[in-house]
Motif scaffolding. Sequence first.
Motif, PDB file in Angstrom:
ATOM      1  N   ILE A 196      56.417  30.607  46.023  1.00 22.89           N
ATOM      2  CA  ILE A 196      55.274  29.692  45.990  1.00 22.89           C
ATOM      3  C   ILE A 196      53.998  30.416  46.400  1.00 22.89           C
ATOM      4  CG2 ILE A 196      54.262  27.635  47.058  1.00 22.89           C
ATOM      5  CD1 ILE A 196      57.136  26.524  47.279  1.00 22.89           C
ATOM      6  N   LEU A 197      54.076  31.169  47.489  1.00 20.64           N
ATOM      7  CA  LEU A 197      52.913  31.917  47.965  1.00 20.64           C
ATOM      8  C   LEU A 197      52.451  32.908  46.903  1.00 20.64           C
ATOM      9  CD1 LEU A 197      51.286  32.107  50.694  1.00 20.64           C
ATOM     10  CD2 LEU A 197      52.584  34.196  51.114  1.00 20.64           C
ATOM     11  N   GLY A 198      53.408  33.545  46.231  1.00 18.29           N
ATOM     12  CA  GLY A 198      53.060  34.524  45.205  1.00 18.29           C
ATOM     13  C   GLY A 198      52.340  33.900  44.019  1.00 18.29           C
ATOM     14  N   PHE A 199      52.823  32.746  43.561  1.00 19.85           N
ATOM     15  CA  PHE A 199      52.152  32.083  42.444  1.00 19.85           C
ATOM     16  C   PHE A 199      50.746  31.639  42.838  1.00 19.85           C
ATOM     17  CE2 PHE A 199      56.326  31.527  40.339  1.00 19.85           C
ATOM     18  CZ  PHE A 199      55.954  31.879  39.049  1.00 19.85           C
ATOM     19  N   ILE A 200      50.602  31.102  44.057  1.00 20.97           N
ATOM     20  CA  ILE A 200      49.265  30.682  44.491  1.00 20.97           C
ATOM     21  C   ILE A 200      48.324  31.881  44.527  1.00 20.97           C
ATOM     22  CG2 ILE A 200      47.925  29.722  46.391  1.00 20.97           C
ATOM     23  CD1 ILE A 200      50.340  28.033  47.153  1.00 20.97           C
ATOM     24  N   ALA A 201      48.793  32.993  45.094  1.00 19.15           N
ATOM     25  CA  ALA A 201      47.955  34.191  45.173  1.00 19.15           C
ATOM     26  C   ALA A 201      47.560  34.675  43.777  1.00 19.15           C
ATOM     27  CB  ALA A 201      48.702  35.296  45.927  1.00 19.15           C
ATOM     28  N   TRP A 202      48.513  34.684  42.857  1.00 16.34           N
ATOM     29  CA  TRP A 202      48.226  35.153  41.496  1.00 16.34           C
ATOM     30  C   TRP A 202      47.190  34.263  40.826  1.00 16.34           C
ATOM     31  CZ3 TRP A 202      49.746  39.725  39.625  1.00 16.34           C
ATOM     32  CH2 TRP A 202      49.587  39.972  38.257  1.00 16.34           C
ATOM     33  N   TYR A 203      47.311  32.961  41.016  1.00 17.01           N
ATOM     34  CA  TYR A 203      46.344  32.039  40.425  1.00 17.01           C
ATOM     35  C   TYR A 203      44.956  32.227  41.041  1.00 17.01           C
ATOM     36  CZ  TYR A 203      50.384  29.553  38.437  1.00 17.01           C
ATOM     37  OH  TYR A 203      51.517  29.219  37.747  1.00 17.01           O
ATOM     38  N   VAL A 204      44.921  32.505  42.345  1.00 12.75           N
ATOM     39  CA  VAL A 204      43.637  32.768  43.002  1.00 12.75           C
ATOM     40  C   VAL A 204      42.993  34.014  42.413  1.00 12.75           C
ATOM     41  CG1 VAL A 204      42.577  33.491  45.182  1.00 12.75           C
ATOM     42  CG2 VAL A 204      44.166  31.563  45.158  1.00 12.75           C
ATOM     43  N   PHE A 205      43.806  35.052  42.165  1.00 10.55           N
ATOM     44  CA  PHE A 205      43.268  36.275  41.559  1.00 10.55           C
ATOM     45  C   PHE A 205      42.717  35.988  40.162  1.00 10.55           C
ATOM     46  CE2 PHE A 205      46.797  38.641  44.061  1.00 10.55           C
ATOM     47  CZ  PHE A 205      46.024  38.588  45.216  1.00 10.55           C
ATOM     48  N   LEU A 206      43.464  35.228  39.359  1.00 10.44           N
ATOM     49  CA  LEU A 206      43.018  34.918  38.005  1.00 10.44           C
ATOM     50  C   LEU A 206      41.729  34.105  38.004  1.00 10.44           C
ATOM     51  CD1 LEU A 206      46.399  33.964  36.267  1.00 10.44           C
ATOM     52  CD2 LEU A 206      44.995  35.973  35.785  1.00 10.44           C
ATOM     53  N   LEU A 207      41.644  33.115  38.883  1.00 11.10           N
ATOM     54  CA  LEU A 207      40.467  32.248  38.909  1.00 11.10           C
ATOM     55  C   LEU A 207      39.254  32.941  39.516  1.00 11.10           C
ATOM     56  CD1 LEU A 207      42.177  28.896  39.945  1.00 11.10           C
ATOM     57  CD2 LEU A 207      41.100  29.397  37.741  1.00 11.10           C
ATOM     58  N   GLY A 208      39.466  34.074  40.153  1.00 14.42           N
ATOM     59  CA  GLY A 208      38.356  34.812  40.740  1.00 14.42           C
ATOM     60  C   GLY A 208      37.506  35.540  39.713  1.00 14.42           C
ATOM     61  N   ARG A 209      37.998  35.575  38.458  1.00 12.13           N
ATOM     62  CA  ARG A 209      37.245  36.249  37.396  1.00 12.13           C
ATOM     63  C   ARG A 209      37.189  35.343  36.166  1.00 12.13           C
ATOM     64  NH1 ARG A 209      40.297  41.988  37.651  1.00 12.13           N
ATOM     65  NH2 ARG A 209      39.006  42.513  35.841  1.00 12.13           N
ATOM     66  N   GLN A 210      36.127  35.472  35.395  1.00 14.55           N
ATOM     67  CA  GLN A 210      35.959  34.649  34.213  1.00 14.55           C
ATOM     68  C   GLN A 210      36.960  35.050  33.128  1.00 14.55           C
ATOM     69  OE1 GLN A 210      33.890  31.974  33.983  1.00 14.55           O
ATOM     70  NE2 GLN A 210      33.509  32.374  36.155  1.00 14.55           N
ATOM     71  N   GLU A 211      37.267  34.099  32.228  1.00 18.17           N
ATOM     72  CA  GLU A 211      38.241  34.351  31.177  1.00 18.17           C
ATOM     73  C   GLU A 211      37.838  35.535  30.301  1.00 18.17           C
ATOM     74  OE1 GLU A 211      41.150  33.263  30.495  1.00 18.17           O
ATOM     75  OE2 GLU A 211      41.335  31.633  31.946  1.00 18.17           O
ATOM     76  N   ARG A 212      36.580  35.626  29.955  1.00 12.45           N
ATOM     77  CA  ARG A 212      36.140  36.731  29.099  1.00 12.45           C
ATOM     78  C   ARG A 212      36.303  38.066  29.804  1.00 12.45           C
ATOM     79  NH1 ARG A 212      31.555  33.904  30.569  1.00 12.45           N
ATOM     80  NH2 ARG A 212      30.060  35.031  31.876  1.00 12.45           N
ATOM     81  N   ASP A 213      36.096  38.068  31.122  1.00  7.43           N
ATOM     82  CA  ASP A 213      36.278  39.294  31.895  1.00  7.43           C
ATOM     83  C   ASP A 213      37.754  39.687  31.936  1.00  7.43           C
ATOM     84  OD1 ASP A 213      35.793  41.429  33.651  1.00  7.43           O
ATOM     85  OD2 ASP A 213      36.182  40.154  35.387  1.00  7.43           O
ATOM     86  N   LEU A 214      38.626  38.695  32.106  1.00  6.83           N
ATOM     87  CA  LEU A 214      40.060  38.981  32.131  1.00  6.83           C
ATOM     88  C   LEU A 214      40.550  39.500  30.788  1.00  6.83           C
ATOM     89  CD1 LEU A 214      41.315  35.847  34.124  1.00  6.83           C
ATOM     90  CD2 LEU A 214      41.267  38.207  34.946  1.00  6.83           C
ATOM     91  N   MET A 215      40.046  38.910  29.697  1.00  8.67           N
ATOM     92  CA  MET A 215      40.459  39.364  28.376  1.00  8.67           C
ATOM     93  C   MET A 215      40.026  40.795  28.114  1.00  8.67           C
ATOM     94  SD  MET A 215      39.719  35.921  26.115  1.00  8.67           S
ATOM     95  CE  MET A 215      40.188  36.740  24.591  1.00  8.67           C
ATOM     96  N   GLN A 216      38.821  41.135  28.549  1.00  2.54           N
ATOM     97  CA  GLN A 216      38.338  42.498  28.372  1.00  2.54           C
ATOM     98  C   GLN A 216      39.113  43.465  29.265  1.00  2.54           C
ATOM     99  OE1 GLN A 216      34.159  42.916  29.068  1.00  2.54           O
ATOM    100  NE2 GLN A 216      34.128  45.121  28.634  1.00  2.54           N
TER     101      GLN A 216
END
Length: 381
Positions: A196-216
């Motif tokens: 559970i902690l791992g999924f929350i952390a991963w989601y926090v990392f993903l939401l910390g950057r914009q979608e276009r930035d993640l795709m690039q």
Amino acid sequence: MSGKRSIFEEVESRDAVAEPQGGLIDKAARRGARGAIRIWLMVLFALVMVMIAVGGLTRLTDSGLSITEWAPIKGAIPPLSTEDWQREFDAYRQIPEYQLQNKGMSLSEFQFIYWWEWGHRQLGRVIGLVWALGFFGFLVARKIPVGWTGRLLFLGALGGAQGAIGWWMVASGLEGEMLDVASYRLATHLGLAFVILGFIAWYVFLLGRQERDLMQARRGREAKLFGMGTGLMHFAFLQILLGALVAGIDAGRNYVDWPLMAGGFFPPEPFQLDPLWRNFFEDDGLVQFMHRMAGYFLFIFGIVVWLRARRSPNGVTRFAFNAVLAMMLVQMVLGIVTVMYSAPWQIAILHQVGAVVLWVLILRARFLAGYPVFASLRGAA
């Protein structure tokens, strides 16, 4: 006859048409939703971290069996009168832990362990409430970004499963001649907490950057390093489960010499239990031996991954793996000290919290290998 218009007026007019205000508002709204959800997840992350620490202290104080029923709603209210306390104490006196280990315990001593377990369960209720308020609040307000509803609902499902597994764990210590909960059930309970902690952390990392930035950034994924980071994550999770087995049978309070065990490399008589498989879960010497060996191999593999990470062209990624290796060293020292001092609760809980920190650092390093943060040429220079 119209007057002459400045060329600058025409340029300004075109600029105004080229950038519709509605688009800007929509983009700002999407950013706001991601930011607010990220803050909510960070609150959940902090609560789960505290929950893991409180759960460890509940185990170290032998408090986990003090409440002998699972009442998700009614159990939120603690005993409020002398009669209520006596009723809870009478129920505890019926289980093997009291009859075989704590016979003669006073009511005040029982109240001490009761409050630890009640606090542990209450914190679980708080986490569930925070998740529900946040999820349904964002859902009703239509602030959840596209593709994120299932992910956030999944967190709630994991939390519900964790509550059920917690009771499944406690129930194992309420009958027969069990003085504690079953170690493999404890490992399941703690393992799911880290998931559970791992999924929350991963989601926090993903939401910390914009979608276009993640795709690039994904186009620049360091596939080899990302794969090694995934292996390190799985190896660390295995070590966490082995640590839970050690805690479940108090194996850390025996064989206090290091680097040997009772004067030898291998613990004496490790396969006395029948059937054979029980020894890997219930023999204190063998379980501690497995935890030690896995720790050594994990550290060696961590060095291998770190050496590969040094060749990363991205400074942020290199630093993330530096932090992983440093924390692995700290955690290994804490583990050795915990064993050599026969696992006092002050050091043992530091070791458990260290596992949480290491777990999150590994996830962050893996994330940065998969979604690198590119430095500018000026920054690289």
